[in-house]
Design an enzyme around this catalytic site. Structure first.
Site, PDB file in Angstrom:
ATOM      1  N   LYS A 245       0.841  -1.207   0.000  1.00 13.76           N
ATOM      2  CA  LYS A 245       0.000   0.000   0.000  1.00 13.76           C
ATOM      3  C   LYS A 245       0.876   1.257   0.000  1.00 13.76           C
ATOM      4  CE  LYS A 245      -3.920  -2.229   2.323  1.00 13.76           C
ATOM      5  NZ  LYS A 245      -4.704  -2.404   3.574  1.00 13.76           N
TER       6      LYS A 245
ATOM      7  N   ASP B  45     -10.456   3.634   4.577  1.00 12.48           N
ATOM      8  CA  ASP B  45     -10.987   2.285   4.345  1.00 12.48           C
ATOM      9  C   ASP B  45     -12.501   2.261   4.160  1.00 12.48           C
ATOM     10  OD1 ASP B  45      -9.110   0.103   4.313  1.00 12.48           O
ATOM     11  OD2 ASP B  45      -8.550   0.650   6.353  1.00 12.48           O
TER      12      ASP B  45
ATOM     13  N   GLN C 261      -4.271  -0.752   9.787  1.00  8.42           N
ATOM     14  CA  GLN C 261      -4.284  -2.107   9.222  1.00  8.42           C
ATOM     15  C   GLN C 261      -4.863  -3.107  10.224  1.00  8.42           C
ATOM     16  OE1 GLN C 261      -3.562  -2.823   6.051  1.00  8.42           O
ATOM     17  NE2 GLN C 261      -3.897  -5.009   6.296  1.00  8.42           N
TER      18      GLN C 261
HETATM   19  N1  GUN Z   1      -6.992  -6.164   6.662  1.00  9.46           N
HETATM   20  C1  GUN Z   1      -7.419  -6.917   5.624  1.00  9.46           C
HETATM   21  N2  GUN Z   1      -7.975  -6.148   4.673  1.00  9.46           N
HETATM   22  C2  GUN Z   1      -7.921  -4.884   5.121  1.00  9.46           C
HETATM   23  C3  GUN Z   1      -8.332  -3.638   4.569  1.00  9.46           C
HETATM   24  O1  GUN Z   1      -8.904  -3.525   3.471  1.00  9.46           O
HETATM   25  N3  GUN Z   1      -8.062  -2.538   5.339  1.00  9.46           N
HETATM   26  C4  GUN Z   1      -7.472  -2.630   6.557  1.00  9.46           C
HETATM   27  N4  GUN Z   1      -7.283  -1.501   7.236  1.00  9.46           N
HETATM   28  N5  GUN Z   1      -7.092  -3.769   7.083  1.00  9.46           N
HETATM   29  C5  GUN Z   1      -7.307  -4.888   6.370  1.00  9.46           C
END
Ligand code: GUN
Length: 301
Positions: free
Chosen positions: A60, A127, A104
């Site tokens: 990311k 998100d 995350q």
């Molecule tokens: N863990 C697994 N997928 C995601 C996501 O799309 N965003 C976040 N913040 N954590 C995750």
């Protein structure tokens, strides 16, 4: 990409669609930088060292930087308390150069994830997990350009739209009811006028529910659980699963990434299908960058 012409199965190339999305975002961010002197800022918070999270956070961060987003990195220890994490989120909520905040998941067991997600300012919710944004998504009748929509399901929707078939009236089955994927995916498909079923681990006769689907979105997190003969001839298959399994090849044990769908079997029936890897994964990241850019643009209004 067009489907429905002949018997060929279309491979939905998430890598390519995500690249196009990132190219467009880069141009947009370059223009915004020229006109405002500022660029979108994304705070990436990782607590602890879950291996999969480290892989995602790294990917990311790299992609965000490539399109011109400033990344503010906070990698903090496993022992961080809920109070300390709340204080960090609060600081980021008030920090002017931060337009998007990503915490995350999963978080360590001693931290309540929902409390943390609720504490992120809804306008900085990269998100789309904050209850206000969840509510906005469920209420909006179409996909308002300003909405912050969960990245994985929105990426799936963009791939479906890229097929250039009318989704209206189709039977869509979402397998999985998570807040991150299953539930928002169902909302997005409903907005496209699909007839939506959310199936899950307690669903009776899941095979037959899937066999009735024109679109199957698999988000259960169980390697190759969905078999080829569960897929109706001509159905579209979106595989959200990313599962690492061990296989034996030439007498050696090797890791392999597989989805929630048995690809080799399902490919024989599907009119279009996403591969794993190279399907949904890159789209999730591109949509995170999109949300950050939207949050930045909203902050300029
Ligand atoms: N863990 C697994 N997928 C995601 C996501 O799309 N965003 C976040 N913040 N954590 C995750």
């Amino acid at each position: 990409m067009n489907i429905g012409r002949g018997d060929m199965t279309a491979l939905i190339n998430g890598k390519e669609i995500a690249q196009n999305l990132r190219n467009n975002l880069k141009l947009e961010i370059d223009n915004l930088r020229s006109s405002t002197g500022k660029a979108p800022g994304l705070a990436v918070v990782q607590v602890g060292n879950v291996a999969a999270s480290s892989v995602y956070v790294k990917a990311k961060t790299k992609s965000a930087k490539e399109v011109g987003i400033e990344v503010i990195d906070h990698h903090i220890g496993e022992e961080t308390t809920e109070k300390e994490l709340l204080e960090l989120v609060n600081k980021l909520n008030n920090q002017e150069n931060v337009n998007g905040i990503l915490v995350q998941l999963p978080l360590p067991k001693h931290i309540n994830e929902q409390i943390i997600l609720d504490s992120i300012h809804p306008d900085k919710d990269a998100d789309g997990f904050h209850p206000l944004n969840v509510g906005r998504l469920s209420i909006a009748s179409n996909n308002d350009e300003n909405l912050l929509i969960p990245c994985t399901p929105y990426g799936c929707l963009l791939m479906l739209k890229g097929l250039e078939v009318s989704l209206s009236g189709m039977n869509a089955v979402v397998v999985g009811r998570s807040n991150i994927v299953g539930k928002p995916m169902a909302q997005l498909l409903l907005k496209e006028s699909c007839t939506v079923t959310i199936a899950h681990s307690k669903t009776i006769n899941l095979e037959d529910v899937c066999r009735n689907a024109d679109i199957v979105v698999a988000a259960v997190g169980r390697p190759e659980m969905i078999k080829g003969d569960w897929i109706k001839k001509g159905a579209i298959v979106i595989d959200v699963g990313i599962n690492r399994i061990e296989i034996e090849k030439d007498g050696e044990k090797k890791n392999k990434l597989v989805g929630d769908v048995n690809f080799a079997q399902a490919e024989k029936n599907a009119s279009a299908i996403t591969p794993v890897p190279g399907g949904v994964g890159p789209m999730t990241i591109a949509c995170l960058l999109r949300n950050t850019t939207i949050a930045f643009k909203n902050s300029l209004k």
